[in-house]
Scaffold this motif. Structure first.
Motif, PDB file in Angstrom:
ATOM      1  N   THR A  76      24.840  55.674  -2.440  1.00 43.01           N
ATOM      2  CA  THR A  76      26.203  55.724  -2.952  1.00 43.01           C
ATOM      3  C   THR A  76      27.338  55.131  -2.047  1.00 43.01           C
ATOM      4  OG1 THR A  76      25.137  57.420  -4.227  1.00 43.01           O
ATOM      5  CG2 THR A  76      27.682  57.292  -4.002  1.00 43.01           C
TER       6      THR A  76
ATOM      7  N   HIS B  27      39.883  44.945 -10.233  1.00 40.16           N
ATOM      8  CA  HIS B  27      38.889  45.611 -10.239  1.00 40.16           C
ATOM      9  C   HIS B  27      37.729  44.829  -9.161  1.00 40.16           C
ATOM     10  CE1 HIS B  27      38.016  43.006 -13.437  1.00 40.16           C
ATOM     11  NE2 HIS B  27      38.849  43.426 -14.294  1.00 40.16           N
TER      12      HIS B  27
ATOM     13  N   ALA C  16      34.692  48.319 -12.170  1.00 41.67           N
ATOM     14  CA  ALA C  16      34.925  49.464 -11.293  1.00 41.67           C
ATOM     15  C   ALA C  16      36.128  49.139 -10.481  1.00 41.67           C
ATOM     16  CB  ALA C  16      33.611  49.440 -10.470  1.00 41.67           C
TER      17      ALA C  16
ATOM     18  N   GLU D 216      36.450  54.296  -6.212  1.00 38.79           N
ATOM     19  CA  GLU D 216      35.173  55.079  -7.181  1.00 38.79           C
ATOM     20  C   GLU D 216      34.030  55.222  -6.385  1.00 38.79           C
ATOM     21  OE1 GLU D 216      36.346  54.260 -11.802  1.00 38.79           O
ATOM     22  OE2 GLU D 216      35.459  52.837 -10.780  1.00 38.79           O
ATOM     23  N   GLU D 217      33.281  56.246  -6.677  1.00 41.08           N
ATOM     24  CA  GLU D 217      31.848  56.368  -5.996  1.00 41.08           C
ATOM     25  C   GLU D 217      31.010  55.714  -6.986  1.00 41.08           C
ATOM     26  OE1 GLU D 217      30.770  60.083  -4.718  1.00 41.08           O
ATOM     27  OE2 GLU D 217      31.271  59.468  -2.735  1.00 41.08           O
ATOM     28  N   ILE D 218      30.173  54.549  -6.680  1.00 38.37           N
ATOM     29  CA  ILE D 218      29.165  54.158  -7.350  1.00 38.37           C
ATOM     30  C   ILE D 218      27.605  54.311  -6.603  1.00 38.37           C
ATOM     31  CG2 ILE D 218      30.550  52.547  -8.678  1.00 38.37           C
ATOM     32  CD1 ILE D 218      29.476  50.233  -7.242  1.00 38.37           C
TER      33      ILE D 218
ATOM     34  N   ARG E  38      28.619  54.350 -11.945  1.00 37.66           N
ATOM     35  CA  ARG E  38      29.653  55.301 -11.673  1.00 37.66           C
ATOM     36  C   ARG E  38      29.249  56.886 -11.580  1.00 37.66           C
ATOM     37  NH1 ARG E  38      34.322  53.163 -14.543  1.00 37.66           N
ATOM     38  NH2 ARG E  38      33.498  54.154 -16.295  1.00 37.66           N
ATOM     39  N   LYS E  39      29.574  57.251 -10.378  1.00 43.06           N
ATOM     40  CA  LYS E  39      28.990  58.662 -10.413  1.00 43.06           C
ATOM     41  C   LYS E  39      29.856  59.694 -11.050  1.00 43.06           C
ATOM     42  CE  LYS E  39      26.481  60.039  -7.136  1.00 43.06           C
ATOM     43  NZ  LYS E  39      25.191  60.073  -7.146  1.00 43.06           N
TER      44      LYS E  39
ATOM     45  N   LEU F  90      27.597  50.335 -14.886  1.00 45.57           N
ATOM     46  CA  LEU F  90      28.877  49.465 -14.787  1.00 45.57           C
ATOM     47  C   LEU F  90      28.325  48.077 -15.069  1.00 45.57           C
ATOM     48  CD1 LEU F  90      30.755  50.914 -11.897  1.00 45.57           C
ATOM     49  CD2 LEU F  90      30.923  51.251 -14.396  1.00 45.57           C
TER      50      LEU F  90
END
Length: 139
Positions: A12, A25, A71, A75-77, A99-100, A106
């Motif tokens: 992550t 983005h 994204a 953001e956490e991915i 995406r968490k 995504l």
């Protein structure tokens, strides 16, 4: 389809400002870099580099990427990767960027990697030692 031959490897990340393009983005090219990075990280983690020896390496033949949703910065991915199959000289690796916050996928990607002689660049048959690390990764 057939079951992938390797378990999923994931990490992550929090999206850094440096990954963001003029549209606000994550830059499309950044995903390609992340795909390469996690592929190398996964392979190293399961002992692939030791198994292949010094005279061979992997090169990318083709990337395919499907951009589903954008994204954004911070953001956490979760980046997920696994090896779908291994043929004589090639290996198909797949990726998902999730995406968490909401679990949405995504981006989906895949890479066709070719095993080659490090000096000549010619394709080499993938040795059993290498195939084995994918099938039975040591934790």
């Amino acid at each position: 389809g057939p079951m992938p031959i390797s378990p999923i490897y994931s990490r992550t990340i929090q999206i850094p400002a440096s990954a963001i393009d003029e549209n606000g983005h994550v830059n499309n090219v950044t995903y390609v870099q992340w795909m390469q990075d996690i592929a190398v990280e996964h392979y190293a983690a399961i002992g692939g580099i030791q198994a292949q020896g010094p005279d061979a390496t992997w090169v990318v033949r083709e990337h395919k990427i499907e951009y589903l949703l954008p994204a954004f910065e911070s953001e956490e991915i979760e980046i997920r990767t696994w090896v779908e199959d291994i043929r004589r000289v090639r290996s198909l690796r797949k990726y998902e960027f999730v995406r968490k916050g909401d679990g949405k996928v995504l981006v989906k990607g895949e890479t066709d990697w070719v095993f080659v002689d490090a000096k000549t660049g010619r394709p080499l048959a993938i040795p059993e030692e290498v195939t084995k690390v994918f099938e039975n990764p040591s934790p």
